[in-house]
Design a protein around this motif. Structure first.
Motif, PDB file in Angstrom:
ATOM      1  N   TYR A  18     -20.680  98.764   6.763  1.00 25.83           N
ATOM      2  CA  TYR A  18     -19.484  99.104   7.550  1.00 25.83           C
ATOM      3  C   TYR A  18     -19.358 100.617   7.713  1.00 25.83           C
ATOM      4  CZ  TYR A  18     -14.591  99.508   8.955  1.00 25.83           C
ATOM      5  OH  TYR A  18     -13.438  99.838   9.622  1.00 25.83           O
ATOM      6  N   PHE A  19     -19.563 101.329   6.599  1.00 23.67           N
ATOM      7  CA  PHE A  19     -19.507 102.785   6.639  1.00 23.67           C
ATOM      8  C   PHE A  19     -20.584 103.340   7.577  1.00 23.67           C
ATOM      9  CE2 PHE A  19     -21.033 106.906   5.060  1.00 23.67           C
ATOM     10  CZ  PHE A  19     -19.858 107.648   5.068  1.00 23.67           C
ATOM     11  N   GLY A  20     -21.768 102.744   7.491  1.00 28.16           N
ATOM     12  CA  GLY A  20     -22.882 103.216   8.321  1.00 28.16           C
ATOM     13  C   GLY A  20     -22.625 103.044   9.799  1.00 28.16           C
ATOM     14  N   PHE A  21     -22.033 101.910  10.155  1.00 30.84           N
ATOM     15  CA  PHE A  21     -21.801 101.627  11.574  1.00 30.84           C
ATOM     16  C   PHE A  21     -20.563 102.328  12.122  1.00 30.84           C
ATOM     17  CE2 PHE A  21     -24.615  97.896  10.896  1.00 30.84           C
ATOM     18  CZ  PHE A  21     -25.474  98.105  11.965  1.00 30.84           C
ATOM     19  N   THR A  22     -19.541 102.499  11.297  1.00 26.68           N
ATOM     20  CA  THR A  22     -18.264 103.020  11.799  1.00 26.68           C
ATOM     21  C   THR A  22     -18.034 104.496  11.528  1.00 26.68           C
ATOM     22  OG1 THR A  22     -17.089 102.386   9.768  1.00 26.68           O
ATOM     23  CG2 THR A  22     -17.182 100.767  11.571  1.00 26.68           C
ATOM     24  N   THR A  23     -18.404 104.971  10.370  1.00 28.94           N
ATOM     25  CA  THR A  23     -18.034 106.333   9.979  1.00 28.94           C
ATOM     26  C   THR A  23     -19.198 107.310   9.994  1.00 28.94           C
ATOM     27  OG1 THR A  23     -16.266 105.426   8.593  1.00 28.94           O
ATOM     28  CG2 THR A  23     -16.893 107.712   8.200  1.00 28.94           C
ATOM     29  N   TYR A  24     -20.363 106.883   9.555  1.00 25.01           N
ATOM     30  CA  TYR A  24     -21.471 107.829   9.432  1.00 25.01           C
ATOM     31  C   TYR A  24     -21.772 108.573  10.734  1.00 25.01           C
ATOM     32  CZ  TYR A  24     -25.883 109.975   8.133  1.00 25.01           C
ATOM     33  OH  TYR A  24     -26.868 110.884   7.885  1.00 25.01           O
ATOM     34  N   PRO A  25     -21.786 107.919  11.903  1.00 20.55           N
ATOM     35  CA  PRO A  25     -22.059 108.668  13.133  1.00 20.55           C
ATOM     36  C   PRO A  25     -21.022 109.746  13.435  1.00 20.55           C
ATOM     37  CG  PRO A  25     -22.334 106.314  13.491  1.00 20.55           C
ATOM     38  CD  PRO A  25     -21.673 106.470  12.159  1.00 20.55           C
ATOM     39  N   LYS A  26     -19.847 109.624  12.810  1.00 20.42           N
ATOM     40  CA  LYS A  26     -18.770 110.586  13.068  1.00 20.42           C
ATOM     41  C   LYS A  26     -18.775 111.762  12.094  1.00 20.42           C
ATOM     42  CE  LYS A  26     -15.721 106.885  14.723  1.00 20.42           C
ATOM     43  NZ  LYS A  26     -14.445 106.170  14.500  1.00 20.42           N
ATOM     44  N   LEU A  27     -19.659 111.721  11.093  1.00 20.09           N
ATOM     45  CA  LEU A  27     -19.587 112.724  10.032  1.00 20.09           C
ATOM     46  C   LEU A  27     -19.769 114.147  10.548  1.00 20.09           C
ATOM     47  CD1 LEU A  27     -21.364 111.085   6.980  1.00 20.09           C
ATOM     48  CD2 LEU A  27     -18.980 110.960   7.719  1.00 20.09           C
ATOM     49  N   ASP A  28     -20.699 114.345  11.486  1.00 19.09           N
ATOM     50  CA  ASP A  28     -20.876 115.673  12.079  1.00 19.09           C
ATOM     51  C   ASP A  28     -19.586 116.185  12.689  1.00 19.09           C
ATOM     52  OD1 ASP A  28     -23.336 116.985  11.772  1.00 19.09           O
ATOM     53  OD2 ASP A  28     -24.342 115.567  13.084  1.00 19.09           O
ATOM     54  N   LEU A  29     -18.873 115.285  13.370  1.00 18.53           N
ATOM     55  CA  LEU A  29     -17.629 115.666  14.030  1.00 18.53           C
ATOM     56  C   LEU A  29     -16.525 115.915  13.013  1.00 18.53           C
ATOM     57  CD1 LEU A  29     -17.659 113.059  16.953  1.00 18.53           C
ATOM     58  CD2 LEU A  29     -18.745 115.295  16.857  1.00 18.53           C
ATOM     59  N   ILE A  30     -16.464 115.058  11.993  1.00 23.35           N
ATOM     60  CA  ILE A  30     -15.438 115.227  10.960  1.00 23.35           C
ATOM     61  C   ILE A  30     -15.599 116.559  10.235  1.00 23.35           C
ATOM     62  CG2 ILE A  30     -14.591 114.342   8.755  1.00 23.35           C
ATOM     63  CD1 ILE A  30     -15.411 111.521   9.776  1.00 23.35           C
ATOM     64  N   SER A  31     -16.803 116.814   9.733  1.00 30.19           N
ATOM     65  CA  SER A  31     -17.027 118.061   8.995  1.00 30.19           C
ATOM     66  C   SER A  31     -16.964 119.263   9.922  1.00 30.19           C
ATOM     67  CB  SER A  31     -18.358 118.013   8.242  1.00 30.19           C
ATOM     68  OG  SER A  31     -19.420 117.678   9.093  1.00 30.19           O
ATOM     69  N   GLY A  32     -17.348 119.075  11.193  1.00 35.09           N
ATOM     70  CA  GLY A  32     -17.248 120.174  12.161  1.00 35.09           C
ATOM     71  C   GLY A  32     -15.809 120.544  12.441  1.00 35.09           C
ATOM     72  N   PHE A  33     -14.973 119.536  12.704  1.00 31.09           N
ATOM     73  CA  PHE A  33     -13.549 119.784  12.927  1.00 31.09           C
ATOM     74  C   PHE A  33     -12.949 120.490  11.718  1.00 31.09           C
ATOM     75  CE2 PHE A  33      -9.492 118.470  15.010  1.00 31.09           C
ATOM     76  CZ  PHE A  33      -8.603 118.801  13.991  1.00 31.09           C
ATOM     77  N   SER A  34     -13.260 119.971  10.541  1.00 33.45           N
ATOM     78  CA  SER A  34     -12.653 120.493   9.324  1.00 33.45           C
ATOM     79  C   SER A  34     -13.062 121.932   9.051  1.00 33.45           C
ATOM     80  CB  SER A  34     -13.019 119.611   8.137  1.00 33.45           C
ATOM     81  OG  SER A  34     -12.255 119.952   7.006  1.00 33.45           O
ATOM     82  N   ALA A  35     -14.360 122.228   9.156  1.00 37.27           N
ATOM     83  CA  ALA A  35     -14.835 123.591   8.897  1.00 37.27           C
ATOM     84  C   ALA A  35     -14.225 124.580   9.878  1.00 37.27           C
ATOM     85  CB  ALA A  35     -16.360 123.635   8.987  1.00 37.27           C
ATOM     86  N   LYS A  36     -14.183 124.203  11.141  1.00 32.91           N
ATOM     87  CA  LYS A  36     -13.608 125.094  12.166  1.00 32.91           C
ATOM     88  C   LYS A  36     -12.120 125.316  11.902  1.00 32.91           C
ATOM     89  CE  LYS A  36     -12.911 127.173  16.141  1.00 32.91           C
ATOM     90  NZ  LYS A  36     -11.433 127.253  15.998  1.00 32.91           N
ATOM     91  N   SER A  37     -11.405 124.236  11.584  1.00 35.44           N
ATOM     92  CA  SER A  37      -9.973 124.335  11.313  1.00 35.44           C
ATOM     93  C   SER A  37      -9.684 125.208  10.098  1.00 35.44           C
ATOM     94  CB  SER A  37      -9.397 122.931  11.094  1.00 35.44           C
ATOM     95  OG  SER A  37      -8.037 122.986  10.753  1.00 35.44           O
ATOM     96  N   ILE A  38     -10.474 125.031   9.041  1.00 38.44           N
ATOM     97  CA  ILE A  38     -10.285 125.821   7.825  1.00 38.44           C
ATOM     98  C   ILE A  38     -10.558 127.299   8.092  1.00 38.44           C
ATOM     99  CG2 ILE A  38     -11.188 126.275   5.508  1.00 38.44           C
ATOM    100  CD1 ILE A  38      -9.591 123.786   5.405  1.00 38.44           C
TER     101      ILE A  38
END
Length: 448
Positions: A18-38
């Protein structure tokens, strides 16, 4: 016992799948958003990592990121469960930039040449404190109540307003800030930046250096049907180019903002879906393409960098504003302008006064009419990188209101019939935050 172990193993496998199909493809975007915001929030506005995580980054999935700040190196990094680490660097004068592994952090870079407004005038036409002004036709208790109602009580998270600034007849009549924010706090405008980008074209048009009704000067389009797309089409968001903007999923907009090195090229490379001027489609990629077009109008990178500030931003004293760049050195005209709420209100005042800033005609009056007139394909919702109330989106607000609008409820509302500018910065947008009621309350404090 073996059955239980097998069942637990199966559950674990299902969770991993479930994690692989739903969340893993978004990890680049999640960490990218977070790093930029921080990086932006910390180095541009001195917010702590903990405050940014608790407020700006408390978004579903984004809150999965683990973040660090390197004060000496001036950068932030983020990852999700140790995966897909992303880095955003801060450079004085440019703000924060989300980078990839190919980016050369040691390469010299140019910064805009800035000038500070020094005229010894009070706000809004200068940077001195505003003078006390009392209007006999304003019910100040009603005004205070309307503004107070826009803020949460201590600890609440239902309204999440950070700042409100109200100008009436060129005077500051009210302002309020949430805890952790004040008149000097830089706050991200998100898509309100689009209106800044549009205004840069307005200045060039006034100078006679660009004709928005001519085909966009893009060499890459000259051998296909896209050669017919005008700058006017792009400003109106009805170019007919393919684009998906849906922040709840992986889409063109999220991939551009958190993966692309050259954001202007993302929309440039998209094919045409429709003929120009036939389909309205909101596109942050279009605005970044407009920024790239602007960049190509100048002979040097330094001229491009300076123009945004010398011709517009610093000219009206928005000295706190920083427009951030992508890795290619192009302003991210769709999304990344930071400024104090007072400086955002100055931008609204420029448009309220038909492009005139204290006697200096920065934009032609015709440009104000152009940006605030509905494009024929938007059903009265949109002008030229400005949103409109022409169709009555806010039923209790004058139809002549036009406004800058940004993710999570950033707004600079310009109401010519009331001679008023209203700024609201926050973390909740319509309909979660009742903008109609908010604006109605403030407007109702003014007696005709």
């Amino acid at each position: 016992m073996k059955k239980i172990i097998k069942l637990l193993a199966l559950v674990l496998v299902l969770i991993i799948l479930y994690f692989g199909f739903t969340t893993y493809p978004k990890l680049d975007l999640i960490s990218g958003f977070s790093a930029k915001s921080i990086a932006s929030g910390h180095f541009l506005d001195n917010r702590s990592k903990e405050l940014i995580e608790k407020t700006d980054n408390d978004i579903n999935l984004i809150d999965l990121a683990a973040n660090t700040i390197d004060e000496a190196g001036k950068f932030a990094t983020s990852n999700v469960y140790g995966l897909k680490e992303r880095k955003a660097i801060y450079r004085e004068g440019l703000g924060a930039t989300l980078i990839n592994d190919d980016f050369d952090v040691s390469k010299p870079y140019l910064v805009p040449k800035r000038t500070k407004l020094e005229n010894n005038l009070s706000f809004p036409y200068g940077n001195n404190e505003p003078t006390d002004t009392v209007f006999s036709n304003i019910d100040y208790s009603k005004l205070k109540k309307a503004i107070d109602n826009a803020f949460d009580r201590l600890g609440g998270k239902s309204k999440r307003t950070r700042a409100v600034v109200v100008l009436y007849k060129n005077k500051l009549i009210a302002e309020k800030y949430d805890i952790n924010f004040n008149k000097d706090s830089r706050i991200l405008g998100w898509s309100m930046t689009k209106s800044i980008t549009s205004s840069a074209f307005g200045v060039l048009a006034k100078q006679g250096k660009i004709d928005i009704n001519k085909p966009a000067p893009i060499a890459e389009w000259q051998k296909d049907e896209r050669k017919k797309i005008t700058i006017n089409d792009l400003l109106h968001m009805n170019s007919g180019l393919e684009w998906e903007e849906n922040y709840n999923t992986i889409c063109d907009a999220t991939k551009m903002l958190f993966l692309a090195a050259d954001m202007g090229k993302v929309q440039l490379d998209k094919p045409a879906q429709f003929k120009p001027n036939t389909h309205w489609n909101y596109s942050s990629g279009t605005t970044n393409l407009l920024s790239l077009i602007l960049k190509r109008q100048f002979k040097t990178q330094q001229e491009y960098l300076d123009f945004w500030y010398s011709a517009l931003i610093d000219k009206i004293g928005m000295n706190s504003m920083i427009v951030e760049q992508d890795m290619s050195g192009t302003f991210i005209g769709s999304s990344y302008a930071w400024a104090t709420p007072r400086d955002w209100s100055k931008f609204g005042l420029l448009y309220l006064n038909k492009g005139n800033w204290n006697g200096d005609q920065i934009l032609d009056e015709s440009w104000i009419k152009y940006t605030s007139a509905p494009t024929n394909t938007s059903e009265g919702r949109y002008g030229a990188q400005f949103w409109l109330n022409a169709a009555g989106k806010f039923p209790d607000v004058p139809r002549d209101m036009f406004y800058c609008n940004g993710f999570q409820g950033q707004m600079v509302a310009i109401i010519p019939s009331l001679d008023m500018v209203i700024v609201r910065m926050g973390l909740k947008e319509d309909p979660a935050f009742d903008f109609n009621g908010f604006l109605k309350g403030i407007i109702g404090s003014v007696k005709n």
